[in-house]
Design a protein around this motif. Structure first.
Motif, PDB file in Angstrom:
ATOM      1  N   THR A 172       0.868  -1.369   0.015  1.00  0.00           N
ATOM      2  CA  THR A 172      -0.184  -0.006  -0.058  1.00  0.00           C
ATOM      3  C   THR A 172       0.812   1.068  -0.168  1.00  0.00           C
ATOM      4  OG1 THR A 172      -0.176   0.079   2.530  1.00  0.00           O
ATOM      5  CG2 THR A 172      -1.960  -1.115   1.288  1.00  0.00           C
ATOM      6  N   GLY A 173       2.132   1.148  -0.222  1.00  0.00           N
ATOM      7  CA  GLY A 173       2.917   2.142  -0.632  1.00  0.00           C
ATOM      8  C   GLY A 173       3.438   2.880   0.786  1.00  0.00           C
ATOM      9  N   MET A 174       3.306   2.359   1.903  1.00  0.00           N
ATOM     10  CA  MET A 174       3.654   3.083   3.089  1.00  0.00           C
ATOM     11  C   MET A 174       5.233   2.892   3.078  1.00  0.00           C
ATOM     12  SD  MET A 174       1.125   1.431   6.145  1.00  0.00           S
ATOM     13  CE  MET A 174       1.707   2.534   7.155  1.00  0.00           C
ATOM     14  N   VAL A 175       5.777   2.293   2.492  1.00  0.00           N
ATOM     15  CA  VAL A 175       7.123   1.899   2.331  1.00  0.00           C
ATOM     16  C   VAL A 175       7.368   1.478   0.834  1.00  0.00           C
ATOM     17  CG1 VAL A 175       7.063  -0.694   3.002  1.00  0.00           C
ATOM     18  CG2 VAL A 175       9.403   0.617   3.204  1.00  0.00           C
ATOM     19  N   ASN A 176       8.632   2.254   0.413  1.00  0.00           N
ATOM     20  CA  ASN A 176       8.859   2.151  -1.104  1.00  0.00           C
ATOM     21  C   ASN A 176      10.116   0.983  -0.953  1.00  0.00           C
ATOM     22  OD1 ASN A 176       9.821   1.832  -3.923  1.00  0.00           O
ATOM     23  ND2 ASN A 176      10.236   4.144  -3.981  1.00  0.00           N
ATOM     24  N   ASP A 177       9.686  -0.389  -1.213  1.00  0.00           N
ATOM     25  CA  ASP A 177      10.870  -1.291  -1.185  1.00  0.00           C
ATOM     26  C   ASP A 177      11.197  -1.677  -2.703  1.00  0.00           C
ATOM     27  OD1 ASP A 177      11.465  -1.449   1.167  1.00  0.00           O
ATOM     28  OD2 ASP A 177      10.348  -3.289   1.831  1.00  0.00           O
ATOM     29  N   HIS A 178      10.632  -1.085  -3.668  1.00  0.00           N
ATOM     30  CA  HIS A 178      11.276  -1.567  -4.920  1.00  0.00           C
ATOM     31  C   HIS A 178      12.880  -1.470  -5.096  1.00  0.00           C
ATOM     32  CE1 HIS A 178       7.688  -1.711  -7.784  1.00  0.00           C
ATOM     33  NE2 HIS A 178       7.203  -0.852  -6.738  1.00  0.00           N
ATOM     34  N   GLN A 179      13.446  -2.352  -5.759  1.00  0.00           N
ATOM     35  CA  GLN A 179      14.689  -2.177  -5.859  1.00  0.00           C
ATOM     36  C   GLN A 179      15.072  -0.794  -6.631  1.00  0.00           C
ATOM     37  OE1 GLN A 179      15.380  -6.999  -7.124  1.00  0.00           O
ATOM     38  NE2 GLN A 179      15.996  -5.626  -8.453  1.00  0.00           N
ATOM     39  N   VAL A 180      16.335  -0.302  -6.133  1.00  0.00           N
ATOM     40  CA  VAL A 180      16.786   1.053  -6.750  1.00  0.00           C
ATOM     41  C   VAL A 180      16.929   0.863  -8.223  1.00  0.00           C
ATOM     42  CG1 VAL A 180      17.821   1.950  -4.513  1.00  0.00           C
ATOM     43  CG2 VAL A 180      19.066   0.459  -6.188  1.00  0.00           C
ATOM     44  N   ASP A 181      17.309  -0.342  -8.703  1.00  0.00           N
ATOM     45  CA  ASP A 181      17.423  -0.136 -10.395  1.00  0.00           C
ATOM     46  C   ASP A 181      16.103  -0.724 -11.108  1.00  0.00           C
ATOM     47  OD1 ASP A 181      17.218  -2.775  -9.578  1.00  0.00           O
ATOM     48  OD2 ASP A 181      18.809  -3.489 -10.584  1.00  0.00           O
ATOM     49  N   CYS A 182      14.892  -0.909 -10.298  1.00  0.00           N
ATOM     50  CA  CYS A 182      13.639  -1.258 -10.724  1.00  0.00           C
ATOM     51  C   CYS A 182      13.182   0.082 -11.376  1.00  0.00           C
ATOM     52  CB  CYS A 182      12.723  -1.674  -9.916  1.00  0.00           C
ATOM     53  SG  CYS A 182      10.967  -2.164 -10.116  1.00  0.00           S
ATOM     54  N   PHE A 183      12.303  -0.001 -12.678  1.00  0.00           N
ATOM     55  CA  PHE A 183      11.726   1.011 -13.520  1.00  0.00           C
ATOM     56  C   PHE A 183      10.523   1.564 -12.714  1.00  0.00           C
ATOM     57  CE2 PHE A 183       8.212  -1.886 -14.481  1.00  0.00           C
ATOM     58  CZ  PHE A 183       7.441  -0.913 -14.921  1.00  0.00           C
ATOM     59  N   ARG A 184      10.207   1.019 -11.554  1.00  0.00           N
ATOM     60  CA  ARG A 184       9.063   1.532 -10.778  1.00  0.00           C
ATOM     61  C   ARG A 184       9.559   2.472  -9.365  1.00  0.00           C
ATOM     62  NH1 ARG A 184       4.640   3.436 -11.816  1.00  0.00           N
ATOM     63  NH2 ARG A 184       3.523   2.610  -9.881  1.00  0.00           N
ATOM     64  N   TYR A 185      10.977   2.053  -9.321  1.00  0.00           N
ATOM     65  CA  TYR A 185      11.449   2.972  -7.838  1.00  0.00           C
ATOM     66  C   TYR A 185      11.129   4.269  -8.058  1.00  0.00           C
ATOM     67  CZ  TYR A 185      14.610   4.327  -4.522  1.00  0.00           C
ATOM     68  OH  TYR A 185      15.252   5.188  -3.200  1.00  0.00           O
ATOM     69  N   LYS A 186      11.570   5.133  -9.175  1.00  0.00           N
ATOM     70  CA  LYS A 186      11.501   6.530  -9.014  1.00  0.00           C
ATOM     71  C   LYS A 186       9.953   6.771  -9.228  1.00  0.00           C
ATOM     72  CE  LYS A 186      13.653  10.634  -9.792  1.00  0.00           C
ATOM     73  NZ  LYS A 186      12.224  11.568  -9.732  1.00  0.00           N
ATOM     74  N   PRO A 187       9.197   6.456 -10.082  1.00  0.00           N
ATOM     75  CA  PRO A 187       7.781   6.830 -10.040  1.00  0.00           C
ATOM     76  C   PRO A 187       7.109   6.675  -8.725  1.00  0.00           C
ATOM     77  CG  PRO A 187       8.309   5.618 -11.906  1.00  0.00           C
ATOM     78  CD  PRO A 187       9.472   5.494 -11.058  1.00  0.00           C
ATOM     79  N   VAL A 188       7.370   5.618  -8.058  1.00  0.00           N
ATOM     80  CA  VAL A 188       6.603   5.545  -6.666  1.00  0.00           C
ATOM     81  C   VAL A 188       7.352   6.663  -5.757  1.00  0.00           C
ATOM     82  CG1 VAL A 188       6.535   3.810  -4.707  1.00  0.00           C
ATOM     83  CG2 VAL A 188       6.106   3.076  -7.028  1.00  0.00           C
ATOM     84  N   GLN A 189       8.697   6.630  -5.775  1.00  0.00           N
ATOM     85  CA  GLN A 189       8.998   7.891  -5.168  1.00  0.00           C
ATOM     86  C   GLN A 189       8.713   8.883  -5.240  1.00  0.00           C
ATOM     87  OE1 GLN A 189      13.426   8.785  -5.655  1.00  0.00           O
ATOM     88  NE2 GLN A 189      13.820   8.035  -3.714  1.00  0.00           N
ATOM     89  N   ASP A 190       8.228   9.291  -6.454  1.00  0.00           N
ATOM     90  CA  ASP A 190       7.762  10.684  -6.946  1.00  0.00           C
ATOM     91  C   ASP A 190       6.336  10.807  -6.512  1.00  0.00           C
ATOM     92  OD1 ASP A 190      10.114  11.550  -8.488  1.00  0.00           O
ATOM     93  OD2 ASP A 190       9.172  10.874 -10.318  1.00  0.00           O
ATOM     94  N   LEU A 191       5.561   9.605  -6.468  1.00  0.00           N
ATOM     95  CA  LEU A 191       4.353   9.757  -5.777  1.00  0.00           C
ATOM     96  C   LEU A 191       4.311  10.185  -4.222  1.00  0.00           C
ATOM     97  CD1 LEU A 191       2.520   6.544  -7.440  1.00  0.00           C
ATOM     98  CD2 LEU A 191       1.906   8.667  -7.872  1.00  0.00           C
ATOM     99  N   ALA A 192       5.344   9.512  -3.649  1.00  0.00           N
ATOM    100  CA  ALA A 192       5.538  10.194  -2.223  1.00  0.00           C
ATOM    101  C   ALA A 192       5.790  11.388  -2.056  1.00  0.00           C
ATOM    102  CB  ALA A 192       6.721   9.173  -1.708  1.00  0.00           C
ATOM    103  N   LYS A 193       6.554  11.987  -3.046  1.00  0.00           N
ATOM    104  CA  LYS A 193       6.784  13.593  -2.876  1.00  0.00           C
ATOM    105  C   LYS A 193       5.577  14.389  -3.000  1.00  0.00           C
ATOM    106  CE  LYS A 193      11.582  13.106  -4.457  1.00  0.00           C
ATOM    107  NZ  LYS A 193      12.411  13.258  -5.549  1.00  0.00           N
ATOM    108  N   LYS A 194       4.669  13.748  -4.114  1.00  0.00           N
ATOM    109  CA  LYS A 194       3.387  14.481  -4.260  1.00  0.00           C
ATOM    110  C   LYS A 194       2.650  14.348  -2.974  1.00  0.00           C
ATOM    111  CE  LYS A 194       2.802  13.831  -9.042  1.00  0.00           C
ATOM    112  NZ  LYS A 194       2.206  12.783 -10.416  1.00  0.00           N
ATOM    113  N   MET A 195       2.539  13.310  -2.309  1.00  0.00           N
ATOM    114  CA  MET A 195       1.773  13.326  -1.135  1.00  0.00           C
ATOM    115  C   MET A 195       2.476  14.310   0.086  1.00  0.00           C
ATOM    116  SD  MET A 195       1.035   9.227   0.184  1.00  0.00           S
ATOM    117  CE  MET A 195       0.600   9.676   1.523  1.00  0.00           C
ATOM    118  N   GLN A 196       3.764  14.349   0.110  1.00  0.00           N
ATOM    119  CA  GLN A 196       4.341  15.447   0.996  1.00  0.00           C
ATOM    120  C   GLN A 196       3.671  16.858   0.575  1.00  0.00           C
ATOM    121  OE1 GLN A 196       8.529  15.261   0.875  1.00  0.00           O
ATOM    122  NE2 GLN A 196       8.649  15.334   3.045  1.00  0.00           N
TER     123      GLN A 196
END
Length: 198
Positions: A172-196
């Motif tokens: 549910t995205g409370m933690v971003n545990d995508h591998q850092v080289d995964c193509f989803r890592y950055k988009p999920v990180q960006d979603l967290a920034k939007k929440m902030q």
């Protein structure tokens, strides 16, 4: 075949890959989806997530589209009906836990205004960003999942051990545990920034 770099745990299964690409790690803020994930994860306890994922549509139909208001009212006849349903995981303790958890879920809503407010307060309403080099190095539990698990149990929830709760946090995205080289890592990180920012 695409050439996207994904977390190793999902590679090779189209259903798993679609779940990973579209859902896993995306912050979930609505109570209905949070309850759905929590219910499915309690059924996962001791099993693999792909087992649950393959039965997700069956679960949705069997459990009134995860309507916790309805599930909280399930009686012995309904429980027996679910035990006869070969499309789901027929574990009586887990089925009963879903009913118990639906009632406990609504009590949390009454106290906090929503389950979302309750659960997200544990991370201060901001997803935790981990730097996992390889998916097998992600933790199965953390001190925080221990804390949430303990609090949920105190509130009457069942099958909410620390491992189940950490899986819930990842899903549910409370933690971003995508591998850092995964193509989803950055988009999920960006979603967290939007929440902030919101």
């Amino acid at each position: 075949m695409d050439d996207l770099n994904r977390c190793g745990w999902c590679v090779g299964d189209p259903l798993y890959e679609a779940y990973h690409d579209e859902e896993w790690g995306v912050p979930v803020l609505d109570d209905e989806t949070l309850f759905k994930f929590l219910t499915l994860e309690t059924f996962q306890a001791g099993l693999s997530w792909i087992t649950v994922l393959r039965k997700r549509q069956n679960f949705r139909e069997a459990f009134d589209h995860f309507d916790y208001r309805k599930i909280a009212t399930y009686d012995e006849t309904k429980i027996a009906e679910l035990m006869d349903n070969a499309g789901i995981i027929r574990n009586q303790m887990k089925i009963r836990a879903a009913v118990t958890n639906a009632a406990a879920f609504m009590k949390v809503q009454d106290e906090f205004g929503s389950f979302s407010k309750y659960i997200w307060q544990f991370v201060d309403y901001q997803p935790i960003q981990n730097d996992i080099p390889y998916y097998k190095e992600a933790p199965a539990t953390t001190e925080l999942s221990d804390q949430i698990s303990k609090d949920l149990k105190k509130r009457g929830f069942k099958f909410v051990g620390s491992t189940v709760i950490y899986a819930h946090m990842q899903a549910t995205g409370m933690v971003n545990d995508h591998q850092v080289d995964c193509f989803r890592y950055k988009p999920v990180q960006d979603l967290a920034k939007k929440m902030q920012q919101s």
